[in-house]
Scaffold this motif. Structure first.
Motif, PDB file in Angstrom:
ATOM      1  N   ASN A   1       5.636  57.716  54.194  1.00 41.32           N
ATOM      2  CA  ASN A   1       6.517  56.904  55.032  1.00 41.32           C
ATOM      3  C   ASN A   1       5.760  55.928  55.920  1.00 41.32           C
ATOM      4  O   ASN A   1       6.226  54.820  56.178  1.00 41.32           O
ATOM      5  CB  ASN A   1       7.429  57.793  55.878  1.00 41.32           C
ATOM      6  N   LYS A   2       4.598  56.311  56.391  1.00 40.85           N
ATOM      7  CA  LYS A   2       3.809  55.425  57.248  1.00 40.85           C
ATOM      8  C   LYS A   2       3.413  54.168  56.484  1.00 40.85           C
ATOM      9  O   LYS A   2       3.576  53.049  56.977  1.00 40.85           O
ATOM     10  CB  LYS A   2       2.569  56.157  57.771  1.00 40.85           C
ATOM     11  N   LYS A   3       2.888  54.346  55.277  1.00 40.16           N
ATOM     12  CA  LYS A   3       2.485  53.197  54.465  1.00 40.16           C
ATOM     13  C   LYS A   3       3.690  52.345  54.078  1.00 40.16           C
ATOM     14  O   LYS A   3       3.612  51.116  54.053  1.00 40.16           O
ATOM     15  CB  LYS A   3       1.743  53.655  53.213  1.00 40.16           C
ATOM     16  N   ILE A   4       4.816  52.978  53.789  1.00 39.59           N
ATOM     17  CA  ILE A   4       6.024  52.232  53.424  1.00 39.59           C
ATOM     18  C   ILE A   4       6.488  51.394  54.599  1.00 39.59           C
ATOM     19  O   ILE A   4       6.822  50.209  54.446  1.00 39.59           O
ATOM     20  CB  ILE A   4       7.139  53.188  52.933  1.00 39.59           C
ATOM     21  N   ARG A   5       6.519  51.959  55.812  1.00 40.36           N
ATOM     22  CA  ARG A   5       6.917  51.195  57.006  1.00 40.36           C
ATOM     23  C   ARG A   5       6.012  49.980  57.207  1.00 40.36           C
ATOM     24  O   ARG A   5       6.484  48.885  57.497  1.00 40.36           O
ATOM     25  CB  ARG A   5       6.865  52.076  58.243  1.00 40.36           C
ATOM     26  N   GLU A   6       4.706  50.199  57.085  1.00 37.32           N
ATOM     27  CA  GLU A   6       3.754  49.100  57.249  1.00 37.32           C
ATOM     28  C   GLU A   6       4.009  48.004  56.214  1.00 37.32           C
ATOM     29  O   GLU A   6       3.983  46.817  56.545  1.00 37.32           O
ATOM     30  CB  GLU A   6       2.313  49.617  57.133  1.00 37.32           C
ATOM     31  N   TYR A   7       4.261  48.369  54.983  1.00 34.78           N
ATOM     32  CA  TYR A   7       4.501  47.400  53.916  1.00 34.78           C
ATOM     33  C   TYR A   7       5.794  46.620  54.156  1.00 34.78           C
ATOM     34  O   TYR A   7       5.852  45.414  53.937  1.00 34.78           O
ATOM     35  CB  TYR A   7       4.551  48.113  52.559  1.00 34.78           C
ATOM     36  N   LEU A   8       6.822  47.312  54.643  1.00 34.58           N
ATOM     37  CA  LEU A   8       8.124  46.667  54.853  1.00 34.58           C
ATOM     38  C   LEU A   8       8.113  45.672  56.004  1.00 34.58           C
ATOM     39  O   LEU A   8       9.046  44.879  56.139  1.00 34.58           O
ATOM     40  CB  LEU A   8       9.209  47.722  55.073  1.00 34.58           C
ATOM     41  N   GLU A   9       7.092  45.706  56.853  1.00 35.82           N
ATOM     42  CA  GLU A   9       6.995  44.744  57.952  1.00 35.82           C
ATOM     43  C   GLU A   9       6.909  43.319  57.414  1.00 35.82           C
ATOM     44  O   GLU A   9       7.341  42.382  58.061  1.00 35.82           O
ATOM     45  CB  GLU A   9       5.789  45.048  58.848  1.00 35.82           C
ATOM     46  N   GLY A  10       6.326  43.127  56.237  1.00 34.33           N
ATOM     47  CA  GLY A  10       6.180  41.776  55.701  1.00 34.33           C
ATOM     48  C   GLY A  10       6.779  41.577  54.322  1.00 34.33           C
ATOM     49  O   GLY A  10       6.648  40.509  53.727  1.00 34.33           O
TER      50      GLY A  10
ATOM     51  N   LEU B   1      13.976  49.148  56.274  1.00 33.08           N
ATOM     52  CA  LEU B   1      13.896  49.632  57.652  1.00 33.08           C
ATOM     53  C   LEU B   1      15.289  49.610  58.251  1.00 33.08           C
ATOM     54  O   LEU B   1      15.999  48.606  58.129  1.00 33.08           O
ATOM     55  CB  LEU B   1      12.948  48.760  58.478  1.00 33.08           C
ATOM     56  N   LEU B   2      15.684  50.673  58.875  1.00 30.19           N
ATOM     57  CA  LEU B   2      16.990  50.766  59.513  1.00 30.19           C
ATOM     58  C   LEU B   2      16.878  50.328  60.970  1.00 30.19           C
ATOM     59  O   LEU B   2      15.799  50.395  61.558  1.00 30.19           O
ATOM     60  CB  LEU B   2      17.508  52.198  59.433  1.00 30.19           C
ATOM     61  N   PRO B   3      18.006  49.895  61.559  1.00 27.71           N
ATOM     62  CA  PRO B   3      17.944  49.503  62.977  1.00 27.71           C
ATOM     63  C   PRO B   3      17.636  50.717  63.856  1.00 27.71           C
ATOM     64  O   PRO B   3      18.007  51.845  63.538  1.00 27.71           O
ATOM     65  CB  PRO B   3      19.346  48.962  63.274  1.00 27.71           C
ATOM     66  N   ARG B   4      16.934  50.451  64.944  1.00 31.99           N
ATOM     67  CA  ARG B   4      16.637  51.521  65.888  1.00 31.99           C
ATOM     68  C   ARG B   4      17.926  51.944  66.573  1.00 31.99           C
ATOM     69  O   ARG B   4      18.799  51.134  66.828  1.00 31.99           O
ATOM     70  CB  ARG B   4      15.651  51.046  66.952  1.00 31.99           C
ATOM     71  N   GLY B   5      18.019  53.212  66.898  1.00 31.81           N
ATOM     72  CA  GLY B   5      19.180  53.707  67.618  1.00 31.81           C
ATOM     73  C   GLY B   5      19.085  53.352  69.091  1.00 31.81           C
ATOM     74  O   GLY B   5      18.090  52.793  69.570  1.00 31.81           O
ATOM     75  N   GLU B   6      20.131  53.642  69.815  1.00 32.70           N
ATOM     76  CA  GLU B   6      20.170  53.417  71.243  1.00 32.70           C
ATOM     77  C   GLU B   6      20.469  54.737  71.944  1.00 32.70           C
ATOM     78  O   GLU B   6      21.115  55.611  71.371  1.00 32.70           O
ATOM     79  CB  GLU B   6      21.270  52.410  71.611  1.00 32.70           C
TER      80      GLU B   6
END
Length: 165
Positions: free
Chosen positions: A138-147, A155-160
């Motif tokens: 998941n860490k590598k996937i998040r980094e890749y999805l940034e660009g 990436l899902l929206p952050r909760g509040e």
């Protein structure tokens, strides 16, 4: 019980409900809704209760830690005492005896026989190894999805959440 803040009678009743284990959440909601006040006044009183509860929770966590450490120390002492008794029984060659209160017996442990396996898995034949499915990083996937955009992940929206300071 002294508290950090003075609460009106209505909010004190709510606080007492919150500390009861067997009170249904709907009863708490109904009681809160029955209090006639502006949102700012309600928010201030909610915050007073929340901060009081947080202080109690922190105190409970500290006590849990203290009790856990005390329990572990007692378990260690119990194991030491049991070990000393077993050493003494072995030293005099007595593996089994009874007293008026207890029975003492040194016997083989039950359950599965202990096993030692080579630390290098390449020495172990494949039929004795568990094959595992790949797991997403998941860490590598998040980094890749940034660009990048892909159809297999997003990436899902952050909760509040409410913050009270």
């Amino acid at each position: 019980m002294p508290s950090l803040y003075e609460l009106t009678g209505q909010y004190e009743a709510v606080r007492e409900l919150l500390y009861e284990d067997d009170v249904d959440e709907q009863v708490i909601r109904d009681t809160l809704e029955s209090i006639d006040a502006e949102i700012e006044d309600k928010a201030d009183n909610y915050a007073k209760i929340i901060f009081g509860m947080k202080a109690d929770i922190d105190a409970m966590k500290t006590e849990e830690t203290r009790l856990q450490l005390r329990r572990k120390a007692l378990e260690g002492r119990m194991d030491t005492l049991k070990g000393i008794l077993e050493e003494n029984m072995r030293a005099i060659g007595k593996k089994k005896f009874k007293t008026a209160l207890f029975s003492f017996n040194i016997q083989a442990n039950g359950g599965l026989q202990p096993l030692e396996v080579a630390p290098d898995v390449t020495d172990i034949p494949m039929r004795f190894l568990i094959q595992q499915d790949p797991v997403p990083d998941n860490k590598k996937i998040r980094e890749y999805l940034e660009g990048h955009e892909v159809e297999w992940a997003r990436l899902l929206p952050r909760g509040e959440s409410l913050r009270i300071r």
